[in-house]
Motif scaffolding. Structure first.
Motif, short mmCIF file in Angstrom:
data_model
loop_
_atom_site.label_atom_id
_atom_site.label_comp_id
_atom_site.label_asym_id
_atom_site.label_seq_id
_atom_site.Cartn_x
_atom_site.Cartn_y
_atom_site.Cartn_z
N HIS A 1 -21.06 10.34 -19.01
CA HIS A 1 -20.35 10.41 -20.29
C HIS A 1 -21.25 10.34 -21.51
O HIS A 1 -20.85 10.78 -22.60
CB HIS A 1 -19.29 9.31 -20.37
N TYR A 2 -22.48 9.82 -21.40
CA TYR A 2 -23.34 9.78 -22.58
C TYR A 2 -24.14 11.06 -22.77
O TYR A 2 -24.87 11.21 -23.76
CB TYR A 2 -24.26 8.56 -22.57
N ASN A 3 -24.04 12.00 -21.84
CA ASN A 3 -24.62 13.32 -22.06
C ASN A 3 -23.74 14.12 -23.01
O ASN A 3 -22.53 13.89 -23.11
CB ASN A 3 -24.79 14.08 -20.75
N THR A 4 -24.36 15.06 -23.71
CA THR A 4 -23.63 15.83 -24.72
C THR A 4 -23.64 17.32 -24.39
O THR A 4 -24.46 17.80 -23.59
CB THR A 4 -24.27 15.64 -26.10
N VAL A 5 -22.74 18.05 -25.04
CA VAL A 5 -22.71 19.50 -24.88
C VAL A 5 -24.04 20.10 -25.34
O VAL A 5 -24.57 21.03 -24.72
CB VAL A 5 -21.54 20.10 -25.67
N GLU A 6 -24.60 19.56 -26.42
CA GLU A 6 -25.87 20.06 -26.93
C GLU A 6 -26.99 19.88 -25.91
O GLU A 6 -27.85 20.77 -25.75
CB GLU A 6 -26.24 19.35 -28.24
N GLU A 7 -26.99 18.75 -25.20
CA GLU A 7 -27.98 18.54 -24.15
C GLU A 7 -27.81 19.56 -23.03
O GLU A 7 -28.80 20.10 -22.51
CB GLU A 7 -27.86 17.12 -23.59
N VAL A 8 -26.57 19.82 -22.64
CA VAL A 8 -26.32 20.78 -21.56
C VAL A 8 -26.77 22.18 -21.98
O VAL A 8 -27.33 22.93 -21.16
CB VAL A 8 -24.84 20.76 -21.16
N GLU A 9 -26.56 22.51 -23.23
CA GLU A 9 -27.00 23.82 -23.71
C GLU A 9 -28.52 23.95 -23.62
O GLU A 9 -29.04 25.03 -23.30
CB GLU A 9 -26.51 24.03 -25.14
N LYS A 10 -29.24 22.87 -23.88
CA LYS A 10 -30.70 22.89 -23.73
C LYS A 10 -31.10 23.04 -22.26
O LYS A 10 -32.08 23.74 -21.95
CB LYS A 10 -31.30 21.62 -24.32
N ILE A 11 -30.37 22.39 -21.37
CA ILE A 11 -30.62 22.54 -19.93
C ILE A 11 -30.41 23.99 -19.51
O ILE A 11 -31.22 24.58 -18.78
CB ILE A 11 -29.71 21.60 -19.12
#
Length: 422
Positions: free
Chosen positions: A403-413
């Motif tokens: 839950h502390y991961n963000t959409v922005e982090e996933v987009e970078k992945i």
């Protein structure tokens, strides 16, 4: 449904301040500051043996960890929970305590999931001449032979009059899929009754489940349940739930023979757990409740589940896009985006232009700033039994979000994956 305040949640984890993207949370989550503070406070101010006459505050603090575990499991009593160094160790202790209650010819049903909930039962079966049966996952897509899931229809034919125990996993740490525990256990017990089984117990592995969804051992009607605290935003220890009837009638004590522990969890704890870690665990429930205005675990886990669907969506959509499928990307498990799976995604790249899982992880390491992982993650036999066969030493790539991961982090992945797969 309450909405998760992602900024508030992230502010509770000191290791997130660096900006590093942690995407191997199934291997171990970040630890909240309140857990760290309690461990330091305990060691600084109240570190003493529980039996010491001056240790009343110490004993109360350790009890607070058990109170939190009771609430996490939705158990009913402190006498139903016990801490240990790992889920693997706790299940091994439970299997040892069960040994005198197992007869030759008794049958255990297990899966190919994490060995923590398999190995103890295989070893117990060998010691007691019991029989091991396997509940196999099956592919659900003709286009992807790795699209495995567990079906109750494959489980029930395994039940016989000699079935003594079923060891199942609430959520696969490879497949990411969540089984309907209540439905499965109800069907299992009904079939066992029809077959004339004298006694059947259920051991449930919730290690990959507990950070994503609300547990309820009462509703599920299970006898044993384990979680790893360090995968639920705490420190490196674990806790088990044991049904009182099992403690009293199934277990033989594995502790010092002069201790009176017939109806206590100490019965399967040969030594006391790390007391500072148990006290640290007492901070997990207050943290989880703080995530929503309702100050309620169910509300918080509902908000967590909703947020995790949002961060799962761009990752799965990229990996299952027709271009990536043509490239050879195959999801291990089901690829649908819904609440029957968590934000834990495993995949391989196969075909004429296959890429080793280790090479994908290495590409992330060279880029820096993002942690993902590859391997078999304790589920050796699940990976080894995939067909077409994979290299067990290379395993699968796993990206596991919480839950502390963000959409922005996933987009970078996804941006890095796009480069690697180009």
């Amino acid at each position: 449904m309450a909405v998760l305040d992602i900024n508030k949640a992230r502010a509770c984890f000191p290791s997130l301040r660096s900006g590093h993207i942690y995407a191997d949370n199934a291997g171990g989550s970040r630890t909240t500051q309140v857990v760290i503070d309690r461990i330091v406070d305990y060691l600084s101010n109240t570190n003493a043996q529980l039996e010491a006459g001056y240790a009343a505050v110490n004993s109360q603090r350790v009890a607070e960890g058990s109170i939190a575990a009771v609430e996490l499991f939705n158990a009913t009593s402190l006498d139903e929970v016990g801490f240990g160094s790992s889920a693997t160790m706790l299940l091994e202790n439970i299997a040892r305590a069960l040994e005198n209650d197992i007869q030759p010819g008794d049958e255990f049903i297990i899966t190919y999931e994490h060995e923590a909930n398999n190995g103890p039962w295989k070893r117990l079966a060998a010691r007691r001449n019991a029989v091991v049966k396997y509940w196999h996952p099956i592919p659900v897509s003709a286009e992807n032979p790795y699209s495995l899931t567990y079906r109750v229809e494959e489980l029930l034919p395994l039940v016989s009059s000699r079935t003594r125990l079923a060891a199942i996993t609430a959520c696969s740490n490879i497949l990411g899929s969540v089984i309907p525990v209540e439905e499965i256990v109800k069907a299992l017990r009904q079939r066992a009754k029809e077959q004339g089984a004298m006694k059947i117990e259920v051991a449930l592995d919730c290690v990959a489940y507990a950070s994503h969804k609300r547990m309820d051992v009462q509703k599920w009607d299970v006898d044993y349940c384990v979680i790893s605290v360090y995968k639920v935003f705490g420190a490196h220890n674990a806790v088990a739930y044991v049904r009182p009837a099992a403690l009293q009638t199934s277990f033989t004590s594995i502790v010092h023979d002069f201790l009176e522990v017939d109806d206590k969890p100490r019965k399967f704890q040969p030594d006391g757990p790390g007391q500072e870690l148990v006290y640290g665990a007492s901070a997990i429930v207050p943290y989880l409740k703080s995530l929503t205005p309702e100050d309620d675990l169910t509300a918080s886990f509902n908000a967590i589940a909703k947020h995790e669907q949002e961060i799962l969506t761009p990752l799965l959509r990229f990996l299952t896009d027709a271009k990536q499928v043509d490239r050879g990307v195959r999801i291990i498990g089901e690829s649908e985006i819904n609440f029957s799976r968590t934000s834990n995604v495993s995949f391989v790249v196969v075909g004429q232009n296959a890429i080793k899982s280790k090479n994908i992880v290495e590409a992330f390491n060279k880029k820096g700033g993002i942690s993902i992982q590859c391997g078999y993650f304790g589920a050796y036999y699940l990976i080894d039994n995939l067909r077409p066969k994979l290299d067990i030493n290379d395993g699968v790539v796993r990206i596991s979000l919480v839950h502390y991961n963000t959409v922005e982090e996933v987009e970078k992945i996804v941006d890095v994956l796009r480069e690697v797969l180009a």
